[in-house]
Scaffold this motif. Structure first.
Motif, PDB file in Angstrom:
ATOM      1  N   MET A   1       0.908  -1.114   0.046  1.00  0.00           N
ATOM      2  CA  MET A   1      -0.011   0.028  -0.317  1.00  0.00           C
ATOM      3  C   MET A   1       0.742   1.159   0.010  1.00  0.00           C
ATOM      4  SD  MET A   1      -3.014  -0.953   2.661  1.00  0.00           S
ATOM      5  CE  MET A   1      -3.328  -2.581   3.018  1.00  0.00           C
ATOM      6  N   SER A   2       0.580   2.250  -0.813  1.00  0.00           N
ATOM      7  CA  SER A   2       1.163   3.311  -1.061  1.00  0.00           C
ATOM      8  C   SER A   2       0.802   4.616  -0.494  1.00  0.00           C
ATOM      9  CB  SER A   2       1.594   3.698  -2.499  1.00  0.00           C
ATOM     10  OG  SER A   2       0.614   3.478  -3.202  1.00  0.00           O
ATOM     11  N   SER A   3      -0.542   4.818  -0.753  1.00  0.00           N
ATOM     12  CA  SER A   3      -1.218   6.247  -0.271  1.00  0.00           C
ATOM     13  C   SER A   3      -1.678   6.014   1.067  1.00  0.00           C
ATOM     14  CB  SER A   3      -2.201   6.499  -1.340  1.00  0.00           C
ATOM     15  OG  SER A   3      -3.302   5.682  -1.107  1.00  0.00           O
ATOM     16  N   VAL A   4      -1.857   7.287   1.728  1.00  0.00           N
ATOM     17  CA  VAL A   4      -2.530   7.349   2.929  1.00  0.00           C
ATOM     18  C   VAL A   4      -4.068   6.929   3.022  1.00  0.00           C
ATOM     19  CG1 VAL A   4      -3.034   9.022   4.673  1.00  0.00           C
ATOM     20  CG2 VAL A   4      -0.840   8.991   3.824  1.00  0.00           C
ATOM     21  N   LEU A   5      -4.645   7.254   1.831  1.00  0.00           N
ATOM     22  CA  LEU A   5      -6.258   7.000   1.706  1.00  0.00           C
ATOM     23  C   LEU A   5      -6.019   5.191   1.528  1.00  0.00           C
ATOM     24  CD1 LEU A   5      -9.048   7.690   1.399  1.00  0.00           C
ATOM     25  CD2 LEU A   5      -8.767   8.064  -1.008  1.00  0.00           C
ATOM     26  N   GLU A   6      -5.279   4.524   0.925  1.00  0.00           N
ATOM     27  CA  GLU A   6      -5.338   3.349   0.645  1.00  0.00           C
ATOM     28  C   GLU A   6      -5.332   2.670   2.056  1.00  0.00           C
ATOM     29  OE1 GLU A   6      -3.513  -0.097  -2.314  1.00  0.00           O
ATOM     30  OE2 GLU A   6      -2.372   1.597  -2.304  1.00  0.00           O
ATOM     31  N   LYS A   7      -4.264   3.116   2.837  1.00  0.00           N
ATOM     32  CA  LYS A   7      -3.870   2.447   3.922  1.00  0.00           C
ATOM     33  C   LYS A   7      -5.292   2.524   5.008  1.00  0.00           C
ATOM     34  CE  LYS A   7       1.102   3.243   3.952  1.00  0.00           C
ATOM     35  NZ  LYS A   7       2.113   4.002   4.282  1.00  0.00           N
ATOM     36  N   VAL A  12     -10.632   0.450   7.383  1.00  0.00           N
ATOM     37  CA  VAL A  12     -12.008   0.488   7.378  1.00  0.00           C
ATOM     38  C   VAL A  12     -12.607  -0.717   7.232  1.00  0.00           C
ATOM     39  CG1 VAL A  12     -13.951   1.602   6.662  1.00  0.00           C
ATOM     40  CG2 VAL A  12     -12.126   3.064   7.448  1.00  0.00           C
ATOM     41  N   GLU A  13     -12.101  -1.400   5.860  1.00  0.00           N
ATOM     42  CA  GLU A  13     -12.728  -2.536   5.469  1.00  0.00           C
ATOM     43  C   GLU A  13     -12.240  -3.602   6.192  1.00  0.00           C
ATOM     44  OE1 GLU A  13     -10.872  -2.762   1.717  1.00  0.00           O
ATOM     45  OE2 GLU A  13     -12.122  -1.323   0.678  1.00  0.00           O
ATOM     46  N   LEU A  14     -11.173  -3.690   7.106  1.00  0.00           N
ATOM     47  CA  LEU A  14     -11.041  -4.980   8.044  1.00  0.00           C
ATOM     48  C   LEU A  14     -12.304  -4.800   9.439  1.00  0.00           C
ATOM     49  CD1 LEU A  14      -9.515  -7.186   9.084  1.00  0.00           C
ATOM     50  CD2 LEU A  14      -7.976  -5.542  10.059  1.00  0.00           C
ATOM     51  N   LEU A  15     -12.361  -3.569   9.690  1.00  0.00           N
ATOM     52  CA  LEU A  15     -13.134  -3.235  10.810  1.00  0.00           C
ATOM     53  C   LEU A  15     -14.655  -3.587  10.406  1.00  0.00           C
ATOM     54  CD1 LEU A  15     -11.617  -0.368  12.412  1.00  0.00           C
ATOM     55  CD2 LEU A  15     -11.622  -2.487  13.348  1.00  0.00           C
ATOM     56  N   VAL A  16     -14.950  -3.687   9.204  1.00  0.00           N
ATOM     57  CA  VAL A  16     -16.469  -3.691   8.846  1.00  0.00           C
ATOM     58  C   VAL A  16     -16.521  -5.546   9.179  1.00  0.00           C
ATOM     59  CG1 VAL A  16     -17.749  -4.282   6.648  1.00  0.00           C
ATOM     60  CG2 VAL A  16     -16.499  -2.277   6.649  1.00  0.00           C
ATOM     61  N   ASP A  17     -15.594  -6.309   8.946  1.00  0.00           N
ATOM     62  CA  ASP A  17     -15.825  -7.642   9.223  1.00  0.00           C
ATOM     63  C   ASP A  17     -15.892  -8.091  10.665  1.00  0.00           C
ATOM     64  OD1 ASP A  17     -16.222  -8.218   6.519  1.00  0.00           O
ATOM     65  OD2 ASP A  17     -14.242  -8.603   6.196  1.00  0.00           O
ATOM     66  N   HIS A  18     -15.104  -6.976  11.706  1.00  0.00           N
ATOM     67  CA  HIS A  18     -15.114  -7.234  12.783  1.00  0.00           C
ATOM     68  C   HIS A  18     -15.943  -6.252  13.816  1.00  0.00           C
ATOM     69  CE1 HIS A  18     -11.757  -9.284  11.081  1.00  0.00           C
ATOM     70  NE2 HIS A  18     -12.126 -10.270  11.996  1.00  0.00           N
ATOM     71  N   PRO A  19     -17.241  -6.217  13.922  1.00  0.00           N
ATOM     72  CA  PRO A  19     -18.029  -5.210  14.619  1.00  0.00           C
ATOM     73  C   PRO A  19     -17.753  -5.116  16.203  1.00  0.00           C
ATOM     74  CG  PRO A  19     -19.255  -7.066  14.242  1.00  0.00           C
ATOM     75  CD  PRO A  19     -18.021  -7.365  13.455  1.00  0.00           C
ATOM     76  N   MET A  20     -17.065  -6.304  16.808  1.00  0.00           N
ATOM     77  CA  MET A  20     -16.622  -6.076  18.019  1.00  0.00           C
ATOM     78  C   MET A  20     -15.331  -5.372  18.380  1.00  0.00           C
ATOM     79  SD  MET A  20     -19.393  -7.400  19.436  1.00  0.00           S
ATOM     80  CE  MET A  20     -18.684  -7.470  21.241  1.00  0.00           C
ATOM     81  N   GLN A  43      -6.584   7.283  15.314  1.00  0.00           N
ATOM     82  CA  GLN A  43      -6.636   8.498  15.704  1.00  0.00           C
ATOM     83  C   GLN A  43      -7.477   9.341  14.974  1.00  0.00           C
ATOM     84  OE1 GLN A  43      -6.098   9.218  19.206  1.00  0.00           O
ATOM     85  NE2 GLN A  43      -6.199   6.979  19.360  1.00  0.00           N
ATOM     86  N   GLU A  44      -7.222   9.622  13.658  1.00  0.00           N
ATOM     87  CA  GLU A  44      -7.665  10.628  12.818  1.00  0.00           C
ATOM     88  C   GLU A  44      -9.101   9.944  12.385  1.00  0.00           C
ATOM     89  OE1 GLU A  44      -7.844  14.012  10.131  1.00  0.00           O
ATOM     90  OE2 GLU A  44      -6.661  13.268  12.004  1.00  0.00           O
ATOM     91  N   LEU A  45      -9.396   8.844  12.299  1.00  0.00           N
ATOM     92  CA  LEU A  45     -10.552   8.247  11.839  1.00  0.00           C
ATOM     93  C   LEU A  45     -11.654   8.620  13.154  1.00  0.00           C
ATOM     94  CD1 LEU A  45      -9.816   4.823  10.146  1.00  0.00           C
ATOM     95  CD2 LEU A  45     -10.926   7.091   8.989  1.00  0.00           C
ATOM     96  N   ALA A  46     -11.077   8.478  14.428  1.00  0.00           N
ATOM     97  CA  ALA A  46     -11.841   8.567  15.457  1.00  0.00           C
ATOM     98  C   ALA A  46     -12.090  10.012  15.593  1.00  0.00           C
ATOM     99  CB  ALA A  46     -11.009   8.346  16.762  1.00  0.00           C
ATOM    100  N   ARG A  47     -11.143  10.926  15.235  1.00  0.00           N
ATOM    101  CA  ARG A  47     -11.718  12.322  15.376  1.00  0.00           C
ATOM    102  C   ARG A  47     -12.514  12.766  14.242  1.00  0.00           C
ATOM    103  NH1 ARG A  47     -10.483  16.926  12.525  1.00  0.00           N
ATOM    104  NH2 ARG A  47      -9.545  15.911  11.084  1.00  0.00           N
TER     105      ARG A  47
END
Length: 278
Positions: A1-7, A12-20, A43-47
């Motif tokens: 993975m190269s871009s910040v957005l891709e990372k 996000v896609e991983l957490l979709v599969d793990h709601p807990m 931290q940025e996603l939480a903000r």
């Protein structure tokens, strides 16, 4: 993975599969990113309100914001308003699980579901809305592939992969291009695609494409799925007219949805570009 957005999207896609929720170390290992970078992204996603930490120093999980955005989009696009009554009726008629998938660029994604089996043995995955359909092993995927030329179908399968990398894949999933092409030819001749012990062991499904105004571009696929012991070839043949009629109803109603209108315009534009370059 190269871009910040891709990372960030990988997290996000991983957490979709793990709601807990998951710990930072697990997220970093699965997405192959440094733990320090994952922590900064979280931290940025939480903000921004997309994730939350379940407790101080604990796991991170998605908030309801992202699902709410998706549901809002579906509602404003008109997909659920048009599709759900048709799916509910087909579920009641068939007594099985009904799923609608739509084409999104070069992917097929499950977006709506209705369950007709109210008791006894039933297939009820419950978590497939928003999931990208694996084309070669699912009835919906094969219905879409069968609507294309063999060359086009193989290009789509090549981009996604012939084999589905997931636990529970059925023993009858096609493991060779020759077998897949044979199944697509059978689907074209029969008028619907099938997948028995293919996508998931013990499950059988049948599907047809949903075409704009009945004979226009393919917009998605409609399927009936249930336990393989009940969804026999004879039962599928019996259900085929109702499945095809429901798909036709969806295709006729698609003109009233902004999402499908935009899809058709994009398909027409791609076709025009192809004619100009030929």
């Amino acid at each position: 993975m190269s871009s910040v957005l891709e990372k960030a999207l990988a997290i996000v896609e991983l957490l979709v599969d793990h709601p807990m929720g998951l710990p930072v170390t697990t997220i970093a290992a699965v997405t192959e990113q440094p733990a320090s970078g994952v922590h900064r992204t979280l931290q940025e996603l939480a903000r921004l309100g997309y994730v939350r930490q379940l407790q101080a120093g604990g796991d991170y999980a998605l908030t309801i914001k992202l699902p709410a955005l998706g549901l809002g989009f579906m509602g404003r696009a008109g997909i659920t308003d048009v599709a759900q009554p048709v799916l509910d009726q087909l579920a009641a008629d068939s007594g099985e699980l009904i799923r609608l998938s739509v084409i999104d660029g070069e992917r097929l994604i499950w977006v709506a579901v209705a369950q007709g089996a109210t008791r006894g043995l039933r297939y009820d995955p419950g978590q497939e809305q928003g999931v990208v359909v694996h084309l070669a092993s699912s009835a919906g995927g094969k219905a879409w592939l069968a609507s294309m030329s063999d060359d086009e179908a193989l290009a789509c399968v090549g981009a996604q992969g012939l084999l589905r990398q997931a636990e529970g894949m059925g023993p009858n999933a096609p493991t060779s291009i020759t077998l897949l092409l044979q199944q697509l030819a059978e689907a074209r001749a029969r008028g619907y695609a099938t997948a028995v012990d293919s996508y998931i062991a013990g499950m059988a499904a049948m599907a047809v494409p949903v075409r704009y105004h009945g004979d226009g571009p393919v917009l998605g696929c409609l399927s009936i799925a249930g336990p393989a012991v009940r969804m026999t070839p004879e039962r599928m043949a019996e259900l085929a007219p109702r499945l095809q009629a429901a798909a036709g109803e969806l295709g006729a109603a698609a003109a009233g949805t902004k999402y499908f209108q935009a899809n058709v315009r994009a398909i027409d534009a791609d076709a025009e570009d192809g004619r100009k370059s030929a």
